[in-house]
Design a protein around this motif. Structure first.
Motif, PDB file in Angstrom:
ATOM      1  N   ASP A  55       0.642  -1.032   0.207  1.00 47.47           N
ATOM      2  CA  ASP A  55      -0.100  -0.017   0.090  1.00 47.47           C
ATOM      3  C   ASP A  55       0.797   1.141   0.152  1.00 47.47           C
ATOM      4  O   ASP A  55       0.509   2.065  -0.799  1.00 47.47           O
ATOM      5  N   GLN A  56       1.870   1.437   0.981  1.00 46.25           N
ATOM      6  CA  GLN A  56       2.738   2.434   1.002  1.00 46.25           C
ATOM      7  C   GLN A  56       3.209   2.902  -0.194  1.00 46.25           C
ATOM      8  O   GLN A  56       3.311   4.033  -0.856  1.00 46.25           O
ATOM      9  N   PHE A  59       0.924   4.415  -3.013  1.00 46.74           N
ATOM     10  CA  PHE A  59       0.720   5.852  -3.001  1.00 46.74           C
ATOM     11  C   PHE A  59       1.651   6.699  -3.175  1.00 46.74           C
ATOM     12  O   PHE A  59       1.711   7.729  -3.732  1.00 46.74           O
ATOM     13  N   LEU A  62       2.404   7.354  -6.912  1.00 42.24           N
ATOM     14  CA  LEU A  62       1.311   8.080  -7.636  1.00 42.24           C
ATOM     15  C   LEU A  62       1.687   9.255  -8.319  1.00 42.24           C
ATOM     16  O   LEU A  62       1.049   9.514  -9.277  1.00 42.24           O
ATOM     17  N   ARG A  85      -9.123 -12.804   2.672  1.00 45.41           N
ATOM     18  CA  ARG A  85     -10.485 -11.990   3.000  1.00 45.41           C
ATOM     19  C   ARG A  85     -11.727 -12.431   2.372  1.00 45.41           C
ATOM     20  O   ARG A  85     -12.619 -12.274   2.998  1.00 45.41           O
ATOM     21  N   TYR A 265     -16.165  -6.357  -0.136  1.00 43.69           N
ATOM     22  CA  TYR A 265     -15.515  -6.945   1.138  1.00 43.69           C
ATOM     23  C   TYR A 265     -14.093  -6.265   1.696  1.00 43.69           C
ATOM     24  O   TYR A 265     -13.732  -6.324   2.752  1.00 43.69           O
ATOM     25  N   PHE A 267     -13.678  -2.865   1.288  1.00 43.83           N
ATOM     26  CA  PHE A 267     -13.918  -1.521   1.804  1.00 43.83           C
ATOM     27  C   PHE A 267     -14.599  -1.506   2.955  1.00 43.83           C
ATOM     28  O   PHE A 267     -15.809  -1.150   3.653  1.00 43.83           O
ATOM     29  N   GLN A 268     -13.415  -1.655   3.947  1.00 42.63           N
ATOM     30  CA  GLN A 268     -13.700  -1.644   5.429  1.00 42.63           C
ATOM     31  C   GLN A 268     -13.118  -0.111   5.944  1.00 42.63           C
ATOM     32  O   GLN A 268     -12.840   0.469   5.069  1.00 42.63           O
ATOM     33  N   LEU A 269     -12.983  -0.034   7.060  1.00 43.77           N
ATOM     34  CA  LEU A 269     -12.708   1.341   7.431  1.00 43.77           C
ATOM     35  C   LEU A 269     -11.224   1.563   7.074  1.00 43.77           C
ATOM     36  O   LEU A 269     -10.731   2.650   7.104  1.00 43.77           O
ATOM     37  N   ASN A 270     -10.342   0.687   7.370  1.00 47.17           N
ATOM     38  CA  ASN A 270      -9.020   0.824   6.638  1.00 47.17           C
ATOM     39  C   ASN A 270      -8.794  -0.019   5.490  1.00 47.17           C
ATOM     40  O   ASN A 270      -8.689  -1.137   5.412  1.00 47.17           O
ATOM     41  N   VAL A 271      -8.885   0.426   4.276  1.00 48.13           N
ATOM     42  CA  VAL A 271      -8.875   0.069   2.930  1.00 48.13           C
ATOM     43  C   VAL A 271      -7.467  -0.657   2.502  1.00 48.13           C
ATOM     44  O   VAL A 271      -6.592   0.464   2.642  1.00 48.13           O
ATOM     45  N   TRP A 273      -5.325  -1.085  -0.348  1.00 46.68           N
ATOM     46  CA  TRP A 273      -5.649  -0.707  -1.882  1.00 46.68           C
ATOM     47  C   TRP A 273      -4.914  -1.957  -2.715  1.00 46.68           C
ATOM     48  O   TRP A 273      -5.235  -2.226  -4.031  1.00 46.68           O
TER      49      TRP A 273
ATOM     50  N   ALA B  47     -18.649  -9.193   6.505  1.00 46.26           N
ATOM     51  CA  ALA B  47     -17.909  -9.635   5.501  1.00 46.26           C
ATOM     52  C   ALA B  47     -16.731  -9.154   5.037  1.00 46.26           C
ATOM     53  O   ALA B  47     -16.857  -7.768   4.692  1.00 46.26           O
ATOM     54  N   GLY B  48     -15.588  -9.595   4.937  1.00 44.79           N
ATOM     55  CA  GLY B  48     -14.273  -8.938   4.496  1.00 44.79           C
ATOM     56  C   GLY B  48     -13.623  -8.299   5.760  1.00 44.79           C
ATOM     57  O   GLY B  48     -12.790  -7.643   5.588  1.00 44.79           O
ATOM     58  N   ASP B 261      -9.092   7.791   0.878  1.00 47.31           N
ATOM     59  CA  ASP B 261      -8.418   7.184   2.117  1.00 47.31           C
ATOM     60  C   ASP B 261      -7.610   8.283   2.924  1.00 47.31           C
ATOM     61  O   ASP B 261      -6.464   8.636   2.695  1.00 47.31           O
TER      62      ASP B 261
END
Lengths: 309, 430
Positions: A55-56, A59, A62, A85, A265, A267-271, A273, B47-48, B261
Motif C-alpha cells: 500500500d505505501q 501511494f 502515484l 479476506r 469485502y 471496503f472496510q474502515l481501513n482499505v 488498496w 464480510a471482509g 483514504d
C-alpha cells in the motif's frame, strides 16, 4: 492520360522533402490511436502493477510514472491476502457458472424468439418487436424490488436425493441469478437484425425440401450467425459477470455469491488498496480473455448490425 | 388467426396457468421461517472484516456449545451493501432472527416493524448510552462497542507551527482551531493542512459534520417532537456553521475533495490533521509511534461534539423463536465477549466492566482518550424513523456547501424536503 497523371504523382512525392498530406494524416491517425490505446490501457496497467505493490508504495508511486511500472518492492502478497479476506475461488466459480449458463440459455432463447419474428408468419410481429424493444427504456433499478417480490412467489422443484419436492421462493439460489436475465430485448433485436440479413431464399429452399422450422433454425440460420452469437454472448456475459445489485438483494448465503459482491469485502474502515487491485485483476482477467478470444466476431457483428455500443 | 400461432398461445396460457397453480400450492409464500426448526440465523455486516467476524463467530460458537436447544448460524454481508440486503429481505419477509444494525437506523427499522423490543436477562444500564438503540421509550438494539471521532496529527508538525496539543479537558476553541490551521498552512508543507474526509459519502456526512453543526448550536431536527427541522437546521446558528464550514474550504485549509483514504493520505504526509474515527488510531500509531497525537473535536461554542452510536444487535419481529434470540443476545453481552470484540476491532467497549479487560483503556491507556471523548461529547443522531431521510438531505446540503452553494439556500432546501417527508409519513407516528 489518366494513367500518365497517376504514374507521375509518386515520382513527385519521392522527390519532395516534406511528407505528403495523406502520410501526415496517416501518422496523425496512428498517434491518435496510440493515445486512445494508452488512455484505455493505463488504468488496467495501473491495476495489475499496483496489485504487486504494498500500500505505501502504491501511494508513494502515484506522483510519477512509476505508478505504471513494475518497479520497487514487488510480491504476490496481495493475492495471498485476497484469499484470506474473500472466498475468491468460490466466487469465481459461481460467476463463471452463472455467466456461462446465462449466456447459453440467452443465446438459445433469444435467437429462437428472433427467428420466430424474422421468419415465421406471425400477425403483428412488427408490433411485438416494437414492444420488446420498448422494454429497453425501463431501467432495471425500477424493476428490482417488484422482481424480488415475484421471484419470492415462484415455485421450484427441489431434488432431495431421489425425491422431488415442491418449494416456493427462489431467493438464495443459483436460478434466481440466471433465469430473470435469460430473455433479453437487446439480444432479440440483435439476432433479428442479423437474421434479416440472411437470404430468405435459403430457408424457402429448405422448406421445399421438407425441413421444419426448427431444422431451418438449427441447420441454416444459426450456423450462418456466428458473429451475432459472439456479440450476444459477450453482451450477455458482461452484465452477468458484473451483476451486483441483483445478487445483493436476492442472495444471502456466501457460498452462492458472485465475484462483484466480493469487491465490497475490501471496503472496510481501513482499505487495503493493494488487495483491492489484486482482486480487481483477478476478476478482470476472464473478461479481457473473453474479449480477446471473440474480438473479431464482436467487431464484425457490431459493425454489420449498425450498433455503436 | 394462424393455427400455429393459436397453438403457441394456448401452450403459453397453459404454462402460465401451471406456474400459477404451482405457486398457489407452495408453502406460505413470503413468510419468514427463521428460528422455526431450531436454527436461528444471524446477519452481520462484517464480510471482509476477518477480525470482527472472527470475534462474532467465537461468541456464536461459545453459545452453540453452551446449550443444545438451538443453533445460531452466521451469515456475513459486506458493510456498504448490508442495508440494501436487509431491506430487500424485509420486502420478501425473509429476514433472519438476529440482525446487526447501524445505531441511527434503529428507530426507522423499529417503526418499519423489522425489529422487536428487546427483552434481555442482562442489565443494560451500565452500557454507554450510545450503544443502545431506543425509540418510543423502548430499547430495540444493543451494541458491544462505540467509536469516536477525533483529530489525529503529528506532534512534531504542531510544534513546528507553534500550536498547542488539544486535550479532552481543554479542546481547541473555534478561534484556536482557525489559528492552528493558518499556522500550519503557513509552513507550506501541505496544499490543505486539514483533511475532513470530504470525499466521504453516505452516513459519513451526517456522522462527521453534524457534530460541528451541533457544536455551533444548531441541529438536524427539533428534538422536542421530531416533527420539523425548521429553525434547527436553517436557523442563525446553522447558517453560522455552514459559513464557517465553507470557509475552511474557501480559505484553502481543507480540500474540497479529499483523497479516498484520508488515513493513508495523512500517513503519507499529505495533510497535517486528519478528522477521522478511533478505527484509524491503531494504523496511525503503528506508522507514527509517539509522534501521533489524538485530539478531541473542536469546541465551536457549545462544547466539542461527536456522533454517537455504532453497530448494534436486534431481534426481528418475524423470528419464530424470539426467546432463543434474546437468550443469545443476553449471552453475548458478557463482559468477556464485549471485550473480545473491542480488542479485535480497536473500538470502545460498551461497558466499564469490559473496558477493564481491554488493554489501552486504563486511565492512562493509549486508547483512553476515545472513551473520554465518547463519554463527554457523544451526541446521538436524532432518534426518529425519519433519520435516514434527514441524513440523506443533510448529506446533500453539506456537499453543496462544500462545493460553494449559498449556505442559507442549501439548508432551507434540506429543511423543506425533510419537513415534507415527515408530513407525508404522517409524522412517523405509530
Amino acid at each position: 492520360m489518366a494513367t500518365t497523371l497517376e504514374s507521375a504523382r509518386p515520382r513527385t512525392r519521392v522527390r519532395s522533402s516534406s511528407p505528403s498530406p495523406r502520410r501526415v494524416r496517416g501518422i496523425g491517425g496512428w498517434i491518435v490511436r496510440i493515445l486512445l490505446g494508452v488512455v484505455f490501457a493505463f488504468p488496467l496497467l495501473f491495476m495489475f502493477v499496483s496489485s504487486l505493490k504494498p500500500d505505501q508504495q502504491i501511494f508513494g508511486d502515484l506522483s510519477s510514472i512509476a505508478a505504471f511500472l513494475p518497479v520497487g518492492n514487488l510480491s504476490l502478497d496481495n493475492y495471498g491476502a485476497v484469499f484470506d479476506r474473500v472466498p475468491a475461488a468460490r466466487f469465481l466459480v459461481n460467476s463463471i457458472g452463472i455467466s456461462a449458463v446465462t449466456v447459453v440459455l440467452g443465446v438459445l432463447i433469444n435467437s429462437l424468439a428472433a427467428f420466430a419474428l424474422s421468419r415465421m408468419k406471425v400477425r403483428g410481429k412488427g408490433v411485438i418487436l416494437t414492444l420488446i424493444i420498448a422494454t429497453l427504456i425501463v431501467p432495471f433499478e425500477t424493476l428490482a424490488l417488484p422482481l424480488v417480490w415475484w421471484v419470492n412467489q415462484l415455485p421450484w422443484l427441489d431434488l432431495n436425493g431421489f425425491s422431488l419436492s415442491l418449494t416456493t421462493g427462489w431467493l438464495d439460489t443459483y436460478q434466481v441469478q440466471i433465469l430473470p436475465f435469460v430473455a433479453n430485448a437487446f439480444s432479440i433485436y440483435l439476432f433479428h437484425q442479423y437474421f434479416e440479413s440472411i437470404p430468405k431464399e435459403l430457408d424457402e429452399a429448405a422448406r421445399v425440401d421438407g425441413a421444419s422450422w426448427f431444422k431451418i433454425y438449427r441447420k441454416i440460420v444459426m450456423p450462418l450467425s456466428g458473429p451475432a452469437i459472439a456479440t450476444v454472448s459477450i453482451l450477455t456475459f458482461l452484465p452477468a459477470w458484473n451483476s451486483y445489485l441483483w445478487p445483493l438483494m436476492v442472495v444471502q448465503s456466501e457460498e452462492l455469491r458472485p465475484v462483484m459482491i466480493g469487491v465490497q469485502y475490501f471496503f472496510q474502515l481501513n482499505v487495503s488498496w493493494g488487495e483491492v487491485m489484486a482482486y480487481s485483476s483477478m476478476i478482470t482477467l476472464p473478461v479481457v480473455a473473453l474479449f480477446i478470444a471473440f474480438q473479431r466476431s464482436f467487431v464484425n457483428s457490431i459493425a454489420s448490425s449498425g450498433v455503436k455500443g | 388467426m394462424n393455427t400455429r400461432f393459436k397453438r403457441l398461445l394456448a401452450a403459453s396460457l397453459t404454462a402460465a396457468t401451471l406456474v400459477g397453480s404451482l405457486a398457489a400450492c407452495g408453502t406460505g409464500a413470503g413468510n419468514s421461517k427463521d428460528g422455526a426448526n431450531g436454527e436461528l440465523t444471524l446477519w452481520t455486516h462484517n464480510a471482509g472484516n476477518p477480525d470482527e467476524l472472527g470475534a462474532i463467530q467465537s461468541i456464536v460458537d461459545a453459545y452453540n456449545q453452551s446449550q443444545s436447544k438451538v443453533k445460531i448460524k452466521v451469515q456475513a454481508f459486506p458493510q456498504d451493501s448490508y442495508n440494501d440486503s436487509v431491506v430487500a429481505a424485509a420486502s420478501a419477509n425473509k429476514l433472519p432472527c438476529i440482525v446487526d444494525i447501524d445505531g441511527p437506523n434503529v428507530p426507522n427499522w423499529a417503526w418499519s416493524k423489522y425489529l422487536a423490543p428487546l427483552n434481555l436477562s442482562v442489565d443494560l444500564s451500565a452500557n454507554l448510552p450510545s450503544t443502545l438503540g431506543k425509540w418510543n421509550g423502548q430499547t430495540y438494539s444493543v451494541g458491544y462497542y462505540d467509536v469516536a471521532l477525533a483529530m489525529l496529527a503529528r506532534a512534531s508538525d504542531l510544534k513546528a507551527a507553534g500550536v498547542r496539543i488539544a486535550t479532552a479537558d481543554n479542546p481547541w476553541t473555534k478561534d484556536e482551531f482557525n489559528g492552528a490551521l493558518a499556522a500550519l498552512k503557513k509552513l507550506g508543507k501541505w496544499d490543505a493542512p486539514l483533511d475532513l474526509g470530504t470525499a466521504g459519502t453516505g452516513e459519513w456526512l451526517p456522522y462527521a459534520y453534524s457534530p460541528f453543526l451541533q457544536s455551533f448550536g444548531g441541529d438536524l431536527i427539533n428534538r422536542s417532537d421530531f416533527q420539523s427541522a425548521d429553525g434547527a437546521l436553517n436557523g442563525d446558528k446553522a447558517v453560522e456553521w455552514a459559513n464557517w464550514f465553507h470557509g475552511l474550504i474557501a480559505d484553502g485549509y481543507a480540500a474540497q475533495k479529499s483523497g479516498k483514504d484520508s488515513t493513508a493520505d495523512f500517513l503519507n504526509n499529505k495533510s497535517a490533521i486528519v478528522y477521522t474515527g478511533s478505527w484509524a488510531a491503531d494504523k496511525a500509531r503503528t506508522a507514527l509511534g509517539d509522534d501521533l497525537v489524538v485530539m478531541p473535536s473542536v469546541d465551536l461554542g457549545n462544547g466539542p461534539k461527536i456522533g454517537g452510536g455504532s453497530w448494534q444487535w436486534g431481534v426481528t419481529t418475524g423470528c419464530k423463536n424470539p426467546e432463543a434470540a434474546m437468550d443469545y443476545l443476553s449471552f453475548s453481552l458478557k463482559p468477556e465477549n464485549i471485550a473480545a470484540v473491542a480488542k479485535a476491532t480497536g473500538t470502545i467497549p460498551a461497558t466499564d466492566a469490559a473496558a477493564a479487560l481491554v488493554p489501552g483503556y486504563e486511565p492512562t491507556g493509549k486508547n483512553r482518550p476515545f472513551l473520554d471523548f465518547s463519554k463527554k461529547s457523544a451526541v446521538l443522531r436524532p432518534e426518529t424513523p425519519a433519520y435516514p431521510f434527514i441524513a440523506t438531505e443533510f448529506g446533500k446540503a453539506a456537499q453543496d456547501i462544500i462545493s460553494g452553494a449559498d449556505p442559507k439556500q442549501a439548508l432551507d432546501k434540506a429543511v423543506k424536503n425533510i419537513d415534507a417527508n415527515i408530513k407525508s409519513n404522517n409524522g412517523y407516528k405509530n
